[in-house]
Design a protein around this motif. Structure first.
Motif, PDB file in Angstrom:
ATOM      1  N   ALA A 452      95.887  32.609   7.807  1.00 57.49           N
ATOM      2  CA  ALA A 452      97.163  32.972   8.711  1.00 57.49           C
ATOM      3  C   ALA A 452      98.192  32.760   7.916  1.00 57.49           C
ATOM      4  CB  ALA A 452      97.078  31.990   9.923  1.00 57.49           C
ATOM      5  N   THR A 453      98.466  31.844   7.192  1.00 52.67           N
ATOM      6  CA  THR A 453      99.869  31.822   6.484  1.00 52.67           C
ATOM      7  C   THR A 453     100.002  32.977   5.339  1.00 52.67           C
ATOM      8  OG1 THR A 453      99.768  29.323   6.679  1.00 52.67           O
ATOM      9  CG2 THR A 453     101.119  30.290   4.847  1.00 52.67           C
ATOM     10  N   ARG A 454      99.088  33.081   4.698  1.00 50.87           N
ATOM     11  CA  ARG A 454      99.060  34.346   3.826  1.00 50.87           C
ATOM     12  C   ARG A 454      99.215  35.713   4.595  1.00 50.87           C
ATOM     13  NH1 ARG A 454      97.470  33.424  -1.693  1.00 50.87           N
ATOM     14  NH2 ARG A 454      96.845  31.476  -2.105  1.00 50.87           N
ATOM     15  N   ALA A 455      98.521  35.845   5.450  1.00 47.71           N
ATOM     16  CA  ALA A 455      98.717  37.125   6.313  1.00 47.71           C
ATOM     17  C   ALA A 455     100.055  37.391   6.607  1.00 47.71           C
ATOM     18  CB  ALA A 455      97.528  37.050   7.581  1.00 47.71           C
ATOM     19  N   ALA A 456     100.737  36.306   7.346  1.00 47.44           N
ATOM     20  CA  ALA A 456     102.096  36.392   7.787  1.00 47.44           C
ATOM     21  C   ALA A 456     103.006  36.512   6.870  1.00 47.44           C
ATOM     22  CB  ALA A 456     102.543  34.847   8.536  1.00 47.44           C
TER      23      ALA A 456
END
Length: 459
Positions: A452-456
């Motif tokens: 989720a962090t990388r995608a954001a």
């Protein structure tokens, strides 16, 4: 905050006569702020007749837009007692309000413009007034497309600025201090130290030690002490902070002196999870509050799915699912897993048990209006979708012994008449910062998952 009604002075004359402005209000302004007509100081406010028709068409809605429409109509009805609105009525602030009945012309707009559209009729009124008036005529609207069309026609246009606030940079809200070794030792022993100067109330503070370790600190409500946020192994319902912002948040959530906490940040930073964990800890284990009450505004993401079957709980469940997801994560890890390991069958979920014991209530904001809420831990999720008036209504519901936690992200607003500068979350942050009963933390680091962090950051 922008202020309307700055006078232009006509020089060369004795005493300098002020030239008023003329503000034409779009229906979106009245539906956003029902008291907008009173916010333009000593200038003239024009409401096209088509705006009244649009507002009237919204008055039977049972949501916040309907409430604003009804209140706006009531305000106009009270002014009607002072004279005919079509001829102009004086406002309490020294200005004037008038309902415009004329200026319905097909020639004034571009060829083939559809004057059956309300927006085009409002533009026609504004353009005609601008050509006739010596004063500045300004169309005020929350509709971005309307402002673009007005600009193309040469009409002066503005957003409604009265409730807009400008949030400072996150780095400007965090204080940095240097500590001596003796002070650090005392912090570890006593969790707090006296400070030589008065600091802003409930400020987020950090200090960097010689080994580059960062200590999360907050100032006390009176600003005379510095508190170590990680003292005594700070945790709530087995949830421990993963970054400095979460440490600040947990400290404020557990403080009995801070009655209103504002947690702002992107999705996945832990706002709702931390608030629920702290509420469960203090309600179920600490007995500090009679009940934890969770609520959020009903604004669907994407296309609405229409009417839902079942009782009230079943109808609102899809809108409240993010709260249920976090509660299931917290409660299952605490109770259900132990019962599953022992081979015990689970007849009711831990959430249902807490609701039956009246220690937990999950509600929609529609039903909070008019209530008095004493001795409860009140969590308002997705608070960025609330107007300044709605946030004020919620906060004033708090009875003796109640703590309120607002969670939201000002960059994820689904309300049609709000933006990152005019929502209730930002309004509270601007108005209450520095009050001893108020604390706020802006979380920045995503902790939901590495994906989720990388995608954001990449998408």
């Amino acid at each position: 905050m922008e202020t309307y009604g700055i006078d232009y002075k006509e020089s060369g004359k004795k005493g300098c006569v002020s030239l008023q402005k003329v503000y034409v209000l779009d229906s979106s302004v009245l539906l956003h702020d029902s008291r907008a007509i009173f916010q333009f100081q000593d200038n003239e406010v024009i409401i096209p007749f088509v705006v009244l028709e649009e507002v009237e068409g919204k008055k039977r809605r049972e949501d916040n837009v309907g409430r604003a429409a009804r209140e706006a109509i009531r305000n106009l009805d009270r002014l009607r007692n002072a004279g005919r609105l079509s001829q102009g009525v004086s406002l309490p602030g020294g200005g004037k309000i008038r309902i415009e009945l004329n200026h319905y012309s097909r020639e004034i707009l571009p060829i083939n413009s559809d004057l059956s559209l309300a927006d085009n009729r409002i533009l026609a009124v504004s353009l005609s007034l601008a050509r006739e008036e010596e004063r500045s005529v300004i169309l005020v609207t929350k509709d971005i497309a309307m402002r673009v069309k007005a600009d193309a026609l040469g009409i002066l246009t503005e957003d409604y600025y009265n409730d807009k606030v400008v949030m400072p940079q996150i780095t400007d809200e965090v204080l940095r201090i240097s500590l001596e070794d003796e002070q650090i030792d005392e912090l570890y022993r006593n969790n707090s130290i006296l400070w030589h100067e008065t600091l802003p109330s409930n400020s987020c503070i950090k200090t960097v030690l010689s080994d580059q370790c960062v200590l999360p600190l907050v100032s006390s409500p009176d600003g005379k002490r510095i508190i170590y946020c990680m003292g005594q192994g700070r945790a709530s319902w087995d949830i421990r902070p993963k970054n400095i912002e979460q440490a600040w948040a947990l400290e404020m959530l557990h403080s009995t002196e801070i009655k209103l906490v504002n947690l702002m940040g992107p999705a996945g930073t832990g706002k709702t999870l931390l608030a629920l964990a702290s509420g469960l800890e203090q309600t179920v284990h600490g007995d500090k509050y009679l009940r934890m009450l969770c609520a959020r505004p009903i604004i669907p993401f994407g296309k609405d799915i229409g009417f839902l079957p079942g009782e009230k709980e079943q109808k609102v469940r899809p809108y409240m699912q993010p709260i249920y997801d976090n509660l299931e994560f917290l409660l299952r890890s605490k109770k259900d897993k132990e019962r599953e390991r022992s081979g015990e069958s689970i007849v009711e979920s831990a959430i249902d048990l807490l609701i039956k014991k009246k220690q937990l209530e999950i509600e929609v904001l529609t039903y909070i209006r008019g209530r008095s809420i004493p001795n409860q831990f009140l969590i308002i999720d997705e608070a960025q979708n609330l107007t300044a008036h709605e946030v004020k209504t919620i906060v004033t519901r708090a009875g003796e012994g109640t703590k309120i936690v607002l969670c939201g992200d000002t960059d994820q607003i689904d309300h049609p008449y709000l933006d990152r500068e005019s929502n209730g979350l930002a309004y509270i942050a601007a108005r209450l910062k520095g009050q001893p009963f108020y604390g706020q933390v802006r979380l920045v680091h995503g902790e939901r998952s590495d994906l989720a962090t990388r995608a954001a950051s990449l998408l």
